[in-house]
Enzyme design. Structure first.
Site, short mmCIF file in Angstrom:
data_model
loop_
_atom_site.label_atom_id
_atom_site.label_comp_id
_atom_site.label_asym_id
_atom_site.label_seq_id
_atom_site.Cartn_x
_atom_site.Cartn_y
_atom_site.Cartn_z
N ASN A 37 0.81 -1.21 0.00
CA ASN A 37 0.00 0.00 0.00
C ASN A 37 0.85 1.27 0.00
O ASN A 37 1.64 1.50 0.91
CB ASN A 37 -0.90 -0.03 1.24
CG ASN A 37 -2.17 0.78 1.07
OD1 ASN A 37 -2.38 1.41 0.03
ND2 ASN A 37 -3.01 0.76 2.09
N ARG A 147 -14.50 -5.33 14.78
CA ARG A 147 -13.50 -4.36 15.21
C ARG A 147 -14.19 -3.02 15.42
O ARG A 147 -14.99 -2.58 14.60
CB ARG A 147 -12.40 -4.22 14.14
CG ARG A 147 -11.24 -3.36 14.59
CD ARG A 147 -10.20 -3.19 13.50
NE ARG A 147 -10.48 -2.04 12.67
CZ ARG A 147 -9.56 -1.39 11.94
NH1 ARG A 147 -8.30 -1.81 11.94
NH2 ARG A 147 -9.90 -0.35 11.21
N TYR A 159 -7.70 7.44 12.24
CA TYR A 159 -7.52 6.12 11.65
C TYR A 159 -8.74 5.24 11.95
O TYR A 159 -9.20 5.17 13.08
CB TYR A 159 -6.27 5.41 12.19
CG TYR A 159 -6.29 3.96 11.78
CD1 TYR A 159 -5.95 3.60 10.48
CD2 TYR A 159 -6.77 2.97 12.63
CE1 TYR A 159 -6.08 2.30 10.05
CE2 TYR A 159 -6.90 1.66 12.21
CZ TYR A 159 -6.54 1.33 10.91
OH TYR A 159 -6.69 0.05 10.48
N ASP A 218 -7.92 -1.60 17.16
CA ASP A 218 -6.59 -1.38 16.58
C ASP A 218 -6.02 -0.06 17.09
O ASP A 218 -6.58 1.01 16.80
CB ASP A 218 -6.72 -1.35 15.04
CG ASP A 218 -5.37 -1.45 14.33
OD1 ASP A 218 -4.34 -1.21 14.98
OD2 ASP A 218 -5.38 -1.74 13.12
N HIS A 220 -3.09 1.03 16.24
CA HIS A 220 -2.31 1.54 15.11
C HIS A 220 -1.00 2.21 15.49
O HIS A 220 -0.69 3.31 15.03
CB HIS A 220 -3.17 2.46 14.23
CG HIS A 220 -3.10 2.11 12.78
ND1 HIS A 220 -2.45 2.88 11.86
CD2 HIS A 220 -3.55 1.04 12.10
CE1 HIS A 220 -2.52 2.30 10.66
NE2 HIS A 220 -3.19 1.18 10.79
N GLU A 244 -4.87 -4.48 19.11
CA GLU A 244 -3.89 -4.64 18.04
C GLU A 244 -2.90 -3.48 17.99
O GLU A 244 -3.29 -2.34 18.23
CB GLU A 244 -4.66 -4.72 16.71
CG GLU A 244 -3.77 -4.74 15.48
CD GLU A 244 -4.58 -4.70 14.19
OE1 GLU A 244 -5.81 -4.91 14.25
OE2 GLU A 244 -3.98 -4.47 13.14
N ASP A 245 -1.65 -3.78 17.65
CA ASP A 245 -0.62 -2.77 17.39
C ASP A 245 -0.65 -1.64 18.43
O ASP A 245 -0.74 -0.46 18.07
CB ASP A 245 -0.77 -2.19 15.97
CG ASP A 245 -0.29 -3.18 14.91
OD1 ASP A 245 0.51 -4.08 15.23
OD2 ASP A 245 -0.72 -3.05 13.75
N GLU A 270 1.16 -6.49 11.50
CA GLU A 270 0.79 -6.29 10.09
C GLU A 270 1.91 -5.61 9.30
O GLU A 270 1.96 -5.76 8.08
CB GLU A 270 -0.52 -5.49 9.97
CG GLU A 270 -0.41 -4.05 10.40
CD GLU A 270 -1.73 -3.30 10.33
OE1 GLU A 270 -2.76 -3.90 10.66
OE2 GLU A 270 -1.73 -2.13 9.94
N ARG A 291 -0.28 -11.00 13.35
CA ARG A 291 -1.10 -10.21 12.42
C ARG A 291 -0.56 -10.16 10.99
O ARG A 291 -1.09 -9.42 10.15
CB ARG A 291 -1.22 -8.78 12.97
CG ARG A 291 -2.16 -8.64 14.12
CD ARG A 291 -3.60 -8.80 13.69
NE ARG A 291 -4.07 -7.64 12.93
CZ ARG A 291 -4.86 -7.69 11.87
NH1 ARG A 291 -5.25 -8.83 11.38
NH2 ARG A 291 -5.26 -6.58 11.27
N GLU A 347 -9.16 -11.25 9.51
CA GLU A 347 -9.72 -9.94 9.20
C GLU A 347 -10.33 -9.97 7.80
O GLU A 347 -9.76 -10.54 6.88
CB GLU A 347 -8.60 -8.88 9.24
CG GLU A 347 -9.08 -7.45 9.01
CD GLU A 347 -7.94 -6.44 9.07
OE1 GLU A 347 -6.79 -6.82 8.75
OE2 GLU A 347 -8.19 -5.30 9.46
N TRP A 410 1.48 6.91 12.42
CA TRP A 410 0.12 6.89 11.89
C TRP A 410 -0.53 5.54 12.09
O TRP A 410 -0.10 4.53 12.03
CB TRP A 410 0.09 7.24 10.39
CG TRP A 410 -1.32 7.18 9.89
CD1 TRP A 410 -2.29 8.11 10.11
CD2 TRP A 410 -1.94 6.11 9.17
NE1 TRP A 410 -3.46 7.70 9.55
CE2 TRP A 410 -3.28 6.46 8.98
CE3 TRP A 410 -1.47 4.90 8.67
CZ2 TRP A 410 -4.18 5.65 8.31
CZ3 TRP A 410 -2.35 4.08 8.00
CH2 TRP A 410 -3.71 4.47 7.81
#
Ligand code: EZ4
Ligand code: CO
Length: 410
Positions: A37, A147, A159, A218, A220, A244-245, A270, A291, A347, A410
């Protein structure tokens, strides 16, 4: 069976995708996803300039040997671009082998360990009321695990929260972080405001939906270890499936501090791309879910090794499945999910209609469970004519600045 042709196809139906298509001398084709991405064209160059010429004439059946050759002969190891390029080759070769065997790919990975793959969807809302509506809409679509991402008072864009407000946007067009623009869009962030607000969101969600619904969140990569420890502790009453994260986690040791303070399950990885990113956090049992995606972690061959390692520590899979993983990468994940014993959750952000016309798929989503289908191989075919209608478009993920202008994670 020799590889005769290797083509890199870039298409942007709803967003950019990088697909490797291999053709063998027996006419069997295989697809692999190499989408990274916001940095898509670097993988295209890596493949076209340095990998495609090496593939022609190789034995398509030698998947492990090809993996080791691409990894070790490059000398420069790991990294997202390299590992996405190797993943594309690896998955395309698994697709070919399974088609040659006349079996769906999961059969070659050991066969089905379960009948369906529990998937979680992405609910979000700028306000708590919008979020509650979004959770209901996801339940109506069949999702049985959700989520939860919420706006924070005082912050503009955040986010995980869809900018579009209509019901159709909430239900059909799930949150898509990348934006088609010449530069990354700037968002703002305030960790203290987030930490104050989020427990009130989970309080409301549990109040409305009861104790049973699995809920995920998440972070993030935005918290320090001590902030993450506090959040994990404060969310314990709401029984999260995972957080998550919570920290950036390039520093694997940071998770120790978080772990010492909370029993909220932790998921991470991720942005990781090899087993080395997980070595300490798996061996010290600092996380509960891996992840990584197939696409960003060297393909099925390498992610399988990470998950087998994790299994020895009761750590389960939670394979990354955002819209920037193409239907090819999703299908690869689903075959792996079905076969491994230590599956946790998958996911699932459904792709748009244009994407589904480019990538014809056999996987199904029924009552909250995914299944890769029974077609030989991955079960995904690329319509080259459809793909050619949608040329690459410059797009970036957003970035964050704090109130004083400092760039933040981010
Ligand atoms: O930000 O896939 O859990 N899912 C995520 C995703 C990632 C994007 C980055 O390309 O965090 O939304
Ligand atoms: Co994430």
């Amino acid at each position: 069976m020799l590889i005769e042709k290797a083509e890199v196809i870039v298409t942007s139906p709803d967003r950019n995708f990088v697909t490797l298509k291999l053709t063998t001398d027996s006419g069997i084709t295989g697809l692999g996803d190499g989408t990274l991405n916001g940095r898509e064209l670097s993988v295209v160059s890596y493949l076209n300039d340095h990998v495609v010429p090496l593939l022609i004439g190789r034995d398509a059946h030698r998947i492990e040997d090809t993996w080791q050759f691409l990894y070790r002969s490059a000398y420069w190891r790991r990294g997202p671009v390299t590992m996405a390029a190797i993943a594309a080759v690896d998955v395309a070769l698994w697709d070919i082998k399974a088609k040659a065997a006349g079996m769906p790919l999961y059969q070659l990975l050991g066969g089905a360990s379960r009948t369906g793959i529990l998937a979680y969807g992405h609910a979000s809302g700028a306000s708590t009321d919008e979020l509650l509506d979004s959770i209901r809409a996801h339940q109506e679509q069949g999702f049985q695990a959700i989520r939860v991402q919420s706006g924070v008072p005082g912050l503009r864009a955040i986010y995980g929260v869809s900018a579009a407000k209509t019901d159709a946007a909430v239900v059909e067009h799930h949150y898509e972080p990348a934006q088609r623009a010449a530069r990354p869009v700037e968002e703002d962030w305030d960790t203290r405001a987030y930490l104050r607000h989020l427990p009130t969101v989970f309080e409301a969600v549990r109040h409305h939906f009861g104790p049973e619904l699995p809920l995920l969140h998440d972070g993030h990569h935005r918290m320090t270890p001590v902030q993450a420890a506090r959040l994990g502790k404060e969310l314990e009453p709401y029984d999260l499936f995972w957080l998550e994260d919570c920290t950036p986690a390039e520093n694997q040791e940071a998770l120790r501090l978080v772990r010492q303070h909370t029993t909220t399950p932790l998921a991470i990885g991720e942005v990781f791309n090899s087993v080395w990113d997980y070595r300490q956090i798996i061996a010290e049992q600092l996380i509960d879910y891996v992840r990584s995606s197939v696409t960003h972690t060297g393909g099925i061959s390498h992610l399988r090794k990470i998950l087998d390692f994790a299994a020895q520590y009761q750590i389960k899979s939670g394979i990354h499945g955002p819209t920037d993983i193409s239907p090819v990468g999703m299908a690869a994940a689903l075959h792996l999910d079905l076969a491994i014993h230590n599956f946790g959750i998958q996911e699932y952000m459904p792709h748009g209609e244009r994407t589904n016309r480019v990538f014809e798929q056999s996987f199904t989503f029924t009552d909250g469970y995914l299944h890769p289908g029974e077609r030989p191989g991955l079960g995904v075919e690329l319509d080259v004519d459809q793909a050619s209608r949608y040329p690459y478009q410059t797009a970036y993920l957003p970035f964050n600045r704090l109130k004083d202008g400092t760039v933040h994670d981010w």
